[in-house]
Motif scaffolding. Structure first.
Motif, PDB file in Angstrom:
ATOM      1  N   SER A 143       0.850  -1.191   0.000  1.00  0.00           N
ATOM      2  CA  SER A 143       0.000   0.000   0.000  1.00  0.00           C
ATOM      3  C   SER A 143       0.885   1.240   0.000  1.00  0.00           C
ATOM      4  N   LEU A 144       0.413   2.265  -0.674  1.00  0.00           N
ATOM      5  CA  LEU A 144       1.172   3.514  -0.802  1.00  0.00           C
ATOM      6  C   LEU A 144       0.883   4.368   0.427  1.00  0.00           C
ATOM      7  N   LEU A 145       1.922   4.683   1.213  1.00  0.00           N
ATOM      8  CA  LEU A 145       1.730   5.462   2.436  1.00  0.00           C
ATOM      9  C   LEU A 145       1.911   6.953   2.181  1.00  0.00           C
ATOM     10  N   ALA A 146       2.842   7.300   1.300  1.00  0.00           N
ATOM     11  CA  ALA A 146       3.126   8.715   1.080  1.00  0.00           C
ATOM     12  C   ALA A 146       3.652   8.893  -0.341  1.00  0.00           C
ATOM     13  N   ASP A 147       3.371  10.030  -0.913  1.00  0.00           N
ATOM     14  CA  ASP A 147       3.914  10.380  -2.213  1.00  0.00           C
ATOM     15  C   ASP A 147       4.600  11.737  -2.052  1.00  0.00           C
ATOM     16  N   LEU A 148       5.912  11.692  -1.751  1.00  0.00           N
ATOM     17  CA  LEU A 148       6.656  12.916  -1.449  1.00  0.00           C
ATOM     18  C   LEU A 148       7.305  13.491  -2.707  1.00  0.00           C
ATOM     19  N   THR A 149       6.785  13.132  -3.870  1.00  0.00           N
ATOM     20  CA  THR A 149       7.379  13.586  -5.127  1.00  0.00           C
ATOM     21  C   THR A 149       7.501  15.109  -5.146  1.00  0.00           C
ATOM     22  N   HIS A 150       8.720  15.574  -5.433  1.00  0.00           N
ATOM     23  CA  HIS A 150       8.999  17.010  -5.493  1.00  0.00           C
ATOM     24  C   HIS A 150      10.015  17.200  -6.605  1.00  0.00           C
ATOM     25  N   THR A 151       9.881  18.272  -7.380  1.00  0.00           N
ATOM     26  CA  THR A 151      10.778  18.431  -8.531  1.00  0.00           C
ATOM     27  C   THR A 151      12.237  18.571  -8.100  1.00  0.00           C
ATOM     28  N   ASP A 152      12.496  19.115  -6.896  1.00  0.00           N
ATOM     29  CA  ASP A 152      13.876  19.414  -6.494  1.00  0.00           C
ATOM     30  C   ASP A 152      14.550  18.305  -5.690  1.00  0.00           C
ATOM     31  N   TRP A 153      13.775  17.377  -5.162  1.00  0.00           N
ATOM     32  CA  TRP A 153      14.368  16.434  -4.206  1.00  0.00           C
ATOM     33  C   TRP A 153      14.256  14.992  -4.679  1.00  0.00           C
ATOM     34  N   ARG A 154      15.367  14.237  -4.482  1.00  0.00           N
ATOM     35  CA  ARG A 154      15.384  12.799  -4.749  1.00  0.00           C
ATOM     36  C   ARG A 154      15.734  12.100  -3.437  1.00  0.00           C
ATOM     37  N   PHE A 155      15.087  10.979  -3.194  1.00  0.00           N
ATOM     38  CA  PHE A 155      15.230  10.298  -1.898  1.00  0.00           C
ATOM     39  C   PHE A 155      16.244   9.174  -2.037  1.00  0.00           C
ATOM     40  N   ILE A 156      17.393   9.338  -1.377  1.00  0.00           N
ATOM     41  CA  ILE A 156      18.519   8.447  -1.663  1.00  0.00           C
ATOM     42  C   ILE A 156      18.858   7.499  -0.514  1.00  0.00           C
ATOM     43  N   GLN A 157      18.364   7.776   0.680  1.00  0.00           N
ATOM     44  CA  GLN A 157      18.720   6.897   1.813  1.00  0.00           C
ATOM     45  C   GLN A 157      17.579   6.825   2.820  1.00  0.00           C
ATOM     46  N   THR A 158      17.513   5.708   3.538  1.00  0.00           N
ATOM     47  CA  THR A 158      16.633   5.640   4.707  1.00  0.00           C
ATOM     48  C   THR A 158      17.531   5.731   5.937  1.00  0.00           C
ATOM     49  N   ALA A 159      17.031   6.383   6.979  1.00  0.00           N
ATOM     50  CA  ALA A 159      17.845   6.537   8.196  1.00  0.00           C
ATOM     51  C   ALA A 159      17.140   5.949   9.404  1.00  0.00           C
ATOM     52  N   GLY A 160      16.170   5.078   9.191  1.00  0.00           N
ATOM     53  CA  GLY A 160      15.572   4.368  10.319  1.00  0.00           C
ATOM     54  C   GLY A 160      14.091   4.624  10.472  1.00  0.00           C
ATOM     55  N   LEU A 161      13.464   3.672  11.149  1.00  0.00           N
ATOM     56  CA  LEU A 161      12.038   3.759  11.458  1.00  0.00           C
ATOM     57  C   LEU A 161      11.934   3.608  12.972  1.00  0.00           C
ATOM     58  N   PHE A 162      11.356   4.585  13.644  1.00  0.00           N
ATOM     59  CA  PHE A 162      11.382   4.603  15.101  1.00  0.00           C
ATOM     60  C   PHE A 162       9.973   4.481  15.662  1.00  0.00           C
ATOM     61  N   ASP A 163       9.847   3.676  16.717  1.00  0.00           N
ATOM     62  CA  ASP A 163       8.574   3.577  17.446  1.00  0.00           C
ATOM     63  C   ASP A 163       8.601   4.624  18.532  1.00  0.00           C
ATOM     64  N   LEU A 164       7.674   5.551  18.469  1.00  0.00           N
ATOM     65  CA  LEU A 164       7.691   6.649  19.434  1.00  0.00           C
ATOM     66  C   LEU A 164       6.434   6.631  20.285  1.00  0.00           C
ATOM     67  N   ASN A 165       6.579   7.135  21.487  1.00  0.00           N
ATOM     68  CA  ASN A 165       5.484   7.196  22.436  1.00  0.00           C
ATOM     69  C   ASN A 165       5.529   8.568  23.091  1.00  0.00           C
ATOM     70  N   LEU A 166       4.487   9.370  22.904  1.00  0.00           N
ATOM     71  CA  LEU A 166       4.484  10.717  23.475  1.00  0.00           C
ATOM     72  C   LEU A 166       3.999  10.658  24.913  1.00  0.00           C
ATOM     73  N   PRO A 167       4.751  11.201  25.859  1.00  0.00           N
ATOM     74  CA  PRO A 167       4.268  11.243  27.236  1.00  0.00           C
ATOM     75  C   PRO A 167       3.087  12.205  27.352  1.00  0.00           C
ATOM     76  N   LEU A 168       2.300  12.009  28.397  1.00  0.00           N
ATOM     77  CA  LEU A 168       1.026  12.737  28.519  1.00  0.00           C
ATOM     78  C   LEU A 168       1.167  14.258  28.444  1.00  0.00           C
ATOM     79  N   PRO A 169       2.144  14.887  29.115  1.00  0.00           N
ATOM     80  CA  PRO A 169       2.209  16.362  29.042  1.00  0.00           C
ATOM     81  C   PRO A 169       2.494  16.892  27.634  1.00  0.00           C
TER      82      PRO A 169
END
Lengths: 375, 128
Positions: A143-169
Motif C-alpha cells: 500500500s502507498l503510504l506517502a507520495d513525497l514527489t517534489h521536482t527538487d528532491w530525490r530520496f537516496i537513503q533511509t535513516a531508520g524507522l522509530f517507534d515513538l510514544n508521546l508522554p502525557l504532558p
C-alpha cells in the motif's frame, strides 16, 4: 507522397516529433540529473521470516535491484540465485505502475513483536513510500503510504524507522500516544545538498492517508524566538499534528544519521560538492544535532564545526559515566561533543545529561502469580 | 419407687446430652479457629513467596545475567529512543516457586523483565 502534401503536413509532423522528444526528455530528466555517486552499493539484506508451520524461522535475502530502470524488490532463498518472488508493479495514487529505482534500502519491520520480519517499508528515488507485507515465500499486498514527489528532491537513503510514544504532558488532545517516525535523506537535484525528512506514520497502519511533500513542516530555519526562548507549546502541538518535518542541511551528509537518546546526530560537508560530485573528506565539515520529534534545538545550536571529515562518528562512554561523540579515524580520535544530552519528557525542549552507566537498563513489564495446584 | 429412679435417669441422660452438645460446640469452634488460621497462614505464605520472588528479580537485574534471555527484534516505543544499531532489547522470563515445610502450601510467581543494553562494539570506552 507528393512533395506538396509533405510540405502541408510538415508543421503537424514537427509538432508531433517535438512532443515525443519533450516527453522523452521529461521522463528521463529525473534520472539524468542524478549523479552516479548518489547511490551507495547495497548488499542483499538478510531477513528472518516466520515459516508458517513450526519449522522455525526461514532465512531469506532481500535485494532492491533495478529492472529496466524501474525499482523492484526480490526475495531470494539462502542457497539459490533464483528469486522466490519479486514486485515490479507498485500501487500509485491512481493505478498500478512501475516505481523509480530504489536508492534507499528497504526497512524491515516486525509489526507484531514475534521476532520475525513481516513488513517492509520501501522508498523509491522520487519519494514514494510503500508498506509491503512479506512472507517466507512471497510478498503480500503493498500500500502507498506517502507520495513525497517534489521536482527538487530525490530520496537516496533511509535513516531508520522509530517507534515513538508521546508522554502525557506533550500529547496534543485527540492524538494517539504511539506513532512511527520514518527518517529519510533527500538530495537536491540542483545544488546537491541534503535534507532530512521525517514522516509520521500511525503505530498500526490500517487505512493509510496519502501524505504529500507540501504537508511536511519546513524546519530548515529556526525563528529567533525559538533560539532565545525554546519551542513553545503551540509550536510543539502544531508540529505533532503535522504529517512530519523536513530540514535543509545546507551541506551533504557524510555520515549515516544515528539517533542517540532522542537526538539525531550526523555530519555534513558544507563545501566541495555539487549536483554531479559528492563531498570528499577534505573541505569544511559540521556535526549536526537536532531533536528527533521536532527537529529543534537540543544544544544551543544545531551545527558544530569539525576539524576535518575523516573517520566515523562514534559514541564514547567517559570515565564519569557521561557520553561523548567522537570522530574516530584510523590514526586519531577527535572529541566532537562532550556531555551529550538526552531529551526529557517534561517540556518540548527539556533535556538531561545522558548517563551511559545506567546501561544495561532493566524494566519490569509484569509480575503474575502462577495458577498451579489447588488452594 | 420406680418413678424416682426414672426421673434420676432422665436427668442424667439430659445432662449427658447437654454435655455432648457443649463439647461438640467447643470442638467445632476450635476447628473454625484452625481453619481461619490456615487461610491466614496461606496468605502469609504467598506474601513470603512474592517477597522472595521480588528479591530474586532485583538480584538477577544486578547480576547482569546473560543466559535465558529472549532477544527482542525491536525495543518498545519510547520518547528518547535510540537507533537499533546502538541499543537493543531482550526479554527475560523469571519464575520462582516456594513450597512450605509441610508441603501443604505452594506458591509460584513469574516476572517478565525487559533489558535495554548498548550494542557491544558500537560504543567506545574512554581510556583511563
Amino acid at each position: 507522397m507528393p512533395r506538396s502534401k509533405l510540405i502541408k503536413f510538415s508543421p503537424l509532423l514537427a509538432i508531433v516529433c517535438l512532443t515525443v522528444l519533450a516527453t522523452a526528455v521529461v521522463s528521463f530528466s529525473a534520472l539524468a540529473t542524478v549523479a552516479a555517486c548518489w547511490r551507495q552499493a547495497a548488499a542483499p539484506q538478510r531477513l528472518e521470516l516466520a515459516a508458517g508451520n513450526r519449522a522455525g524461522p526461514r532465512q531469506r535475502f532481500l535485494s532492491h535491484a533495478d529492472w529496466e530502470g524501474a525499482g523492484q524488490l526480490l526475495l531470494y532463498p539462502a542457497d539459490s540465485e533464483v528469486p522466490l518472488a519479486s514486485i515490479r508493479d507498485w500501487p500509485l495514487p491512481d493505478s498500478l505502475g512501475p516505481a523509480a529505482p530504489f536508492y534507499a534500502s528497504p526497512l524491515p519491520l516486525d509489526s507484531n513483536y514475534d521476532g520475525f520480519v513481516d513488513q517492509l517499508v520501501s522508498v523509491d528515488l522520487n519519494g514514494r513510500v510503500w508498506l509491503t507485507a512479506v512472507f517466507a515465500n512471497h510478498f503480500g499486498a503493498s500500500s502507498l503510504l506517502a507520495d513525497l514527489t517534489h521536482t527538487d528532491w530525490r530520496f537516496i537513503q533511509t535513516a531508520g524507522l522509530f517507534d515513538l510514544n508521546l508522554p502525557l504532558p506533550l500529547r496534543p488532545d485527540g492524538l494517539p500516544a504511539r506513532y512511527k517516525l520514518l527518517l529519510l535523506v533527500a538530495r537536491n537535484t540542483g545544488s546537491g545538498e541534503d535534507a532530512l525528512v521525517a514522516l509520521r506514520l500511525p503505530a498500526v497502519i490500517a487505512a493509510p492517508a496519502l501524505v504529500q511533500f507540501a504537508e511536511l513542516v519546513d524546519r530548515s530555519l529556526l525563528a529567533d524566538s525559538e533560539h532565545n526562548n525554546g519551542l513553545s507549546y503551540p509550536q510543539w502541538q502544531a508540529l505533532m499534528q503535522a504529517a512530519g518535518w523536513w530540514v535543509r542541511l545546507s551541506g551533504q551528509l557524510t555520515q549515516p544519521p544515528q539517533v542517540i537518546a532522542g537526538v539525531i546526530y550526523s555530519a555534513v560537508a558544507s563545501s566541495d560538492f555539487s549536483a554531479e560530485d559528492c563531498a570528499s573528506q577534505s573541505g569544511a565539515h559540521n556535526v549536526v544535532a537536532m531533536h528527533l520529534h521536532s527537529a529543534g534545538l537540543v544544544y544551543n545550536q544545531r551545527y558544530f564545526r569539525l576539524a576535518n571529515g575523516e573517520g566515523q562518528l562514534k559514541l564514547q562512554q567517559q570515565n564519569d559515566g557521561s557520553a561523548a561523540l567522537i570522530l574516530q579515524s584510523a590514526d586519531q580520535q577527535q572529541t566532537v561533543l562532550s556531555n551529550l544530552l538526552t531529551i526529557a519528557p517534561a517540556c518540548p525542549d527539556c533535556t538531561e545529561v545522558l548517563r551511559l552507566e545506567q546501561f544495561p537498563r532493566w524494566l519490569k513489564l509484569a509480575t503474575y502469580r502462577q495458577e498451579t495446584g489447588a488452594h | 419407687m420406680p418413678q424416682r429412679g426414672m426421673a434420676l435417669i432422665s436427668a442424667l441422660i439430659f445432662l449427658l446430652v447437654m454435655l455432648l452438645i457443649v463439647s461438640a460446640n467447643l470442638f467445632i469452634s476450635q476447628m473454625s479457629i484452625k481453619s481461619a488460621q490456615a487461610a491466614q497462614q496461606q496468605l502469609l505464605f504467598e506474601q513470603q513467596a512474592l517477597a522472595e520472588h521480588l528479591s530474586s528479580v532485583s538480584a538477577a537485574t544486578q547480576a547482569n545475567i546473560e543466559a535465558d534471555l529472549i532477544v527482542f527484534s525491536r525495543c518498545p516505543a519510547g520518547y528518547a529512543v535510540w537507533s537499533e544499531l546502538l541499543v537493543q532489547c531482550d526479554v527475560f522470563n523469571m519464575a520462582t516457586r516456594l513450597l512450605s515445610d509441610d508441603s501443604r502450601f505452594a506458591a509460584g510467581y513469574s516476572s517478565m523483565l525487559l533489558r535495554q543494553h548498548l550494542v557491544a562494539g558500537e560504543v567506545l570506552y574512554a581510556e583511563e
